[in-house]
Design a protein around this motif. Structure first.
Motif, PDB file in Angstrom:
ATOM      1  N   ALA A   1       0.837  -1.202   0.000  1.00 23.99           N
ATOM      2  CA  ALA A   1       0.000   0.000   0.000  1.00 23.99           C
ATOM      3  C   ALA A   1       0.873   1.254   0.000  1.00 23.99           C
ATOM      4  N   GLU A   2       1.975   1.227   0.744  1.00 23.24           N
ATOM      5  CA  GLU A   2       2.895   2.365   0.776  1.00 23.24           C
ATOM      6  C   GLU A   2       3.523   2.613  -0.593  1.00 23.24           C
ATOM      7  N   ALA A   3       3.790   1.538  -1.328  1.00 24.90           N
ATOM      8  CA  ALA A   3       4.459   1.648  -2.625  1.00 24.90           C
ATOM      9  C   ALA A   3       3.490   1.869  -3.784  1.00 24.90           C
TER      10      ALA A   3
ATOM     11  N   ALA B   1       0.591   3.371  -6.325  1.00 21.72           N
ATOM     12  CA  ALA B   1       0.351   4.679  -6.928  1.00 21.72           C
ATOM     13  C   ALA B   1      -0.663   5.447  -6.083  1.00 21.72           C
ATOM     14  N   ALA B   2      -0.459   6.742  -6.011  1.00 17.92           N
ATOM     15  CA  ALA B   2      -1.380   7.585  -5.249  1.00 17.92           C
ATOM     16  C   ALA B   2      -2.802   7.400  -5.768  1.00 17.92           C
ATOM     17  N   GLY B   3      -3.730   7.318  -4.849  1.00 16.40           N
ATOM     18  CA  GLY B   3      -5.131   7.184  -5.226  1.00 16.40           C
ATOM     19  C   GLY B   3      -5.615   5.756  -5.394  1.00 16.40           C
ATOM     20  N   THR B   4      -4.706   4.781  -5.301  1.00 20.07           N
ATOM     21  CA  THR B   4      -5.137   3.385  -5.401  1.00 20.07           C
ATOM     22  C   THR B   4      -5.835   3.010  -4.093  1.00 20.07           C
ATOM     23  N   PRO B   5      -7.092   2.601  -4.174  1.00 17.22           N
ATOM     24  CA  PRO B   5      -7.820   2.274  -2.948  1.00 17.22           C
ATOM     25  C   PRO B   5      -7.180   1.102  -2.192  1.00 17.22           C
ATOM     26  N   ARG B   6      -7.053   1.246  -0.894  1.00 20.22           N
ATOM     27  CA  ARG B   6      -6.451   0.216  -0.051  1.00 20.22           C
ATOM     28  C   ARG B   6      -7.234  -1.093  -0.162  1.00 20.22           C
ATOM     29  N   GLU B   7      -8.546  -1.009  -0.260  1.00 18.26           N
ATOM     30  CA  GLU B   7      -9.370  -2.218  -0.353  1.00 18.26           C
ATOM     31  C   GLU B   7      -9.022  -3.015  -1.614  1.00 18.26           C
ATOM     32  N   ARG B   8      -8.727  -2.305  -2.694  1.00 15.15           N
ATOM     33  CA  ARG B   8      -8.353  -2.970  -3.947  1.00 15.15           C
ATOM     34  C   ARG B   8      -7.021  -3.700  -3.780  1.00 15.15           C
ATOM     35  N   ILE B   9      -6.046  -3.013  -3.193  1.00 14.71           N
ATOM     36  CA  ILE B   9      -4.726  -3.620  -2.972  1.00 14.71           C
ATOM     37  C   ILE B   9      -4.877  -4.868  -2.111  1.00 14.71           C
ATOM     38  N   ASP B  10      -5.552  -4.721  -0.975  1.00 10.79           N
ATOM     39  CA  ASP B  10      -5.714  -5.854  -0.056  1.00 10.79           C
ATOM     40  C   ASP B  10      -6.422  -7.017  -0.743  1.00 10.79           C
ATOM     41  N   GLY B  11      -7.501  -6.737  -1.457  1.00  9.75           N
ATOM     42  CA  GLY B  11      -8.270  -7.792  -2.115  1.00  9.75           C
ATOM     43  C   GLY B  11      -7.466  -8.542  -3.159  1.00  9.75           C
TER      44      GLY B  11
END
Length: 95
Positions: free
Chosen positions: A61-63, A65-75
């Protein structure tokens, strides 16, 4: 079952390697291989460290792109990790 407190590592017979010709990353396991995109290679590399799934998700999540939803990354990351587990490519332990 993989959750945020699980500790993951690549299974003993699995190796993360870069293809010297293409530069792409591969997960190699007995008589097979899985070509990885850049993000999947990052996730697999983090599975070589002694960290939890939550820590993997936080680092990605830290790495991101700006604006990428955390829920999307986690999922997406959890889906990928569960697919690796289903193939027997990960060892899953408790916290």
């Amino acid at each position: 079952m993989i959750d945020r407190s699980s500790r993951l590592r690549l299974a003993r017979q699995v190796r993360l390697k870069a293809d010297p010709r293409s530069g792409k990353h591969l997960l190699l396991y007995p008589e097979r291989g899985l070509e990885l995109n850049e993000i999947a290679a990052r996730v697999a590399a983090l599975c070589t460290e002694e960290i939890t799934v939550g820590e993997i998700l936080d680092r990605l999540a830290e790495a991101a792109a700006a604006g990428t939803p955390r829920e999307r990354i986690d999922g997406e990351v959890l889906e990928f990790l569960r697919a690796l587990e289903a193939r027997g490519l990960l060892t899953v332990g408790g916290a």
